[in-house]
Design a protein around this motif. Structure first.
Motif, mmCIF file in Angstrom:
data_model
loop_
_atom_site.group_PDB
_atom_site.id
_atom_site.type_symbol
_atom_site.label_atom_id
_atom_site.label_comp_id
_atom_site.label_asym_id
_atom_site.label_seq_id
_atom_site.Cartn_x
_atom_site.Cartn_y
_atom_site.Cartn_z
ATOM 1 N N MET A 1 26.972 19.854 29.510
ATOM 2 C CA MET A 1 26.871 20.964 28.779
ATOM 3 C C MET A 1 25.834 21.877 29.383
ATOM 4 N N ASP A 2 24.943 21.651 30.360
ATOM 5 C CA ASP A 2 24.107 22.642 31.047
ATOM 6 C C ASP A 2 24.909 23.346 31.761
ATOM 7 N N GLU A 3 25.908 22.788 32.580
ATOM 8 C CA GLU A 3 26.795 23.601 33.415
ATOM 9 C C GLU A 3 27.486 24.712 32.460
ATOM 10 N N VAL A 4 27.927 24.238 31.374
ATOM 11 C CA VAL A 4 28.811 25.350 30.406
ATOM 12 C C VAL A 4 27.626 26.471 30.229
ATOM 13 N N SER A 5 26.458 25.926 29.686
ATOM 14 C CA SER A 5 25.548 27.002 29.349
ATOM 15 C C SER A 5 25.350 28.071 30.323
ATOM 16 N N ARG A 6 25.050 27.491 31.782
ATOM 17 C CA ARG A 6 24.816 28.343 33.079
ATOM 18 C C ARG A 6 25.940 29.128 33.235
ATOM 19 N N GLN A 7 27.262 28.904 32.756
ATOM 20 C CA GLN A 7 28.352 29.635 33.321
ATOM 21 C C GLN A 7 28.554 30.605 32.196
ATOM 22 N N LEU A 8 28.102 30.299 31.025
ATOM 23 C CA LEU A 8 28.278 31.501 29.836
ATOM 24 C C LEU A 8 27.074 32.561 30.158
ATOM 25 N N ARG A 9 26.153 32.250 30.561
ATOM 26 C CA ARG A 9 24.958 33.268 30.984
ATOM 27 C C ARG A 9 25.334 34.046 32.310
ATOM 28 N N TRP A 10 26.102 33.466 33.135
ATOM 29 C CA TRP A 10 26.500 34.095 34.346
ATOM 30 C C TRP A 10 27.613 35.143 34.068
ATOM 31 N N GLU A 11 28.381 34.658 33.090
ATOM 32 C CA GLU A 11 29.673 35.676 32.591
ATOM 33 C C GLU A 11 29.101 36.938 31.723
ATOM 34 N N ARG A 12 28.186 36.425 30.762
ATOM 35 C CA ARG A 12 27.513 37.528 30.019
ATOM 36 C C ARG A 12 26.676 38.462 30.961
ATOM 37 N N ARG A 13 26.317 37.986 32.116
ATOM 38 C CA ARG A 13 25.456 38.880 32.910
ATOM 39 C C ARG A 13 26.250 39.940 33.854
ATOM 40 N N THR A 14 27.240 39.088 34.175
ATOM 41 C CA THR A 14 28.196 39.921 35.109
ATOM 42 C C THR A 14 29.490 40.886 34.500
ATOM 43 N N GLU A 15 29.943 40.702 33.229
ATOM 44 C CA GLU A 15 31.109 41.034 32.697
ATOM 45 C C GLU A 15 30.986 42.438 32.776
ATOM 46 N N LEU A 16 29.983 43.196 32.266
ATOM 47 C CA LEU A 16 30.074 44.580 32.171
ATOM 48 C C LEU A 16 29.955 45.275 33.718
ATOM 49 N N PRO A 17 29.170 44.789 34.871
ATOM 50 C CA PRO A 17 29.222 45.178 35.997
ATOM 51 C C PRO A 17 30.762 45.111 36.687
ATOM 52 N N LEU A 18 31.206 43.724 36.238
ATOM 53 C CA LEU A 18 32.443 43.649 37.156
ATOM 54 C C LEU A 18 33.691 44.267 36.195
ATOM 55 N N ALA A 19 33.467 44.704 35.015
ATOM 56 C CA ALA A 19 34.413 45.580 34.286
ATOM 57 C C ALA A 19 34.493 47.052 35.188
ATOM 58 N N PHE A 20 33.198 47.476 35.302
ATOM 59 C CA PHE A 20 33.000 48.550 36.082
ATOM 60 C C PHE A 20 33.595 48.745 37.342
ATOM 61 N N ALA A 21 33.448 47.601 38.018
ATOM 62 C CA ALA A 21 34.003 47.430 39.552
ATOM 63 C C ALA A 21 35.368 47.431 39.429
ATOM 64 N N SER A 22 36.023 46.808 38.497
ATOM 65 C CA SER A 22 37.468 46.817 38.276
ATOM 66 C C SER A 22 38.289 48.040 37.972
ATOM 67 N N LEU A 23 37.588 48.966 37.467
ATOM 68 C CA LEU A 23 38.054 50.294 37.260
ATOM 69 C C LEU A 23 37.795 51.322 38.271
ATOM 70 N N VAL A 24 36.837 50.973 39.307
ATOM 71 C CA VAL A 24 36.612 51.556 40.432
ATOM 72 C C VAL A 24 37.596 51.234 41.297
ATOM 73 N N PHE A 25 37.985 50.012 41.339
ATOM 74 C CA PHE A 25 38.964 49.331 42.080
ATOM 75 C C PHE A 25 40.433 50.131 41.852
ATOM 76 N N LEU A 26 40.916 50.089 40.649
ATOM 77 C CA LEU A 26 41.937 50.844 40.120
ATOM 78 C C LEU A 26 41.964 52.117 40.542
ATOM 79 N N ALA A 27 40.789 53.019 40.497
ATOM 80 C CA ALA A 27 40.739 54.538 40.622
ATOM 81 C C ALA A 27 41.166 54.649 42.030
ATOM 82 N N MET A 28 40.253 53.675 42.889
ATOM 83 C CA MET A 28 40.223 54.050 44.473
ATOM 84 C C MET A 28 41.953 53.578 44.938
#
Length: 218
Positions: free
Chosen positions: A1-28
């Motif tokens: 259960m602790d592993e699941v919560s750590r994974q969810l916390r990681w995804e919530r922290r990184t989803e917006l920066p990675l979304a921006f990076a994905s758009l930059v990738f497509l633009a480049m």
């Protein structure tokens, strides 16, 4: 259960920066494909940004794999993420998840199931069509016997393929272009089926509600 919560916390922290990076990738990638006369220094910069974005995607995948504790089962349960590591041009498709994450953070209500299906399908269609048009144009441009002489031709081909119309006036002639075409055909059928099924279910629900609210005769 602790592993699941750590994974969810990681995804919530990184989803917006990675979304921006994905758009930059497509633009480049779009700049590299469409701006053929770009100076070498700018092409090198775009290539470096593409590589940096891919490293971020691979690192994120590795961290989530580690935090999940699922080992090889993680690959089976996260098929899109696994494919995206190999085909980073598809990474912008994950942007559709960010919309609902932003809504949750702002405390806004979620859309209904039918609205979410149509919204996600629409965003996925635009991103997938644009990405595949770029990839096919990159391979078809200048190929012997090609019908795809401009990026406009590639966009027309992507639109007709995604909508399953398939006029046949513009078709890929290279092996790479045809592989992309097969994938786009499958995605087009899946998206069309999802939207049609959701819309049909919504109509049935509306008509059923109207029948329930109609006063009985007699």
């Amino acid at each position: 259960m602790d592993e699941v919560s750590r994974q969810l916390r990681w995804e919530r922290r990184t989803e917006l920066p990675l979304a921006f990076a994905s758009l930059v990738f497509l633009a480049m990638y779009a700049v590299l494909v469409l701006a053929q006369d770009l100076p070498t220094v700018w092409r090198d910069l775009c290539t470096a940004m593409l590589a940096a974005a891919w490293v971020l995607f691979a690192a994120d995948y590795g961290v989530r794999w580690r935090l999940s504790g699922q080992r090889l089962r993680f690959v089976r349960t996260h098929k899109l993420d696994s494919v995206v590591v190999l085909l980073p041009l598809l990474r912008p498709l994950r942007v559709v998840k960010v919309y609902e994450a932003v809504q949750r953070r702002r405390g806004q209500p979620r859309l209904s199931l039918y609205a979410r299906v149509i919204t996600y399908a629409g965003m996925t269609t635009v991103l997938l069509g644009f990405a595949c048009a770029l990839a096919v144009y990159d391979r078809e441009r200048g190929a012997p016997g090609t019908d795809m002489h401009t990026f406009g031709d590639a966009l027309w081909w992507a639109a007709s393929t995604l909508t399953t119309v398939g006029y046949g006036d513009v078709v890929p002639v290279t092996t790479g272009g045809r592989v992309i075409a097969v994938g786009l055909m499958g995605c087009g059928l899946a998206l069309l089926g999802a939207v049609t099924g959701s819309f049909s279910s919504w109509l049935v629900q509306v008509f059923s509600r109207e029948d329930d609210e109609r006063p009985s005769g007699g």
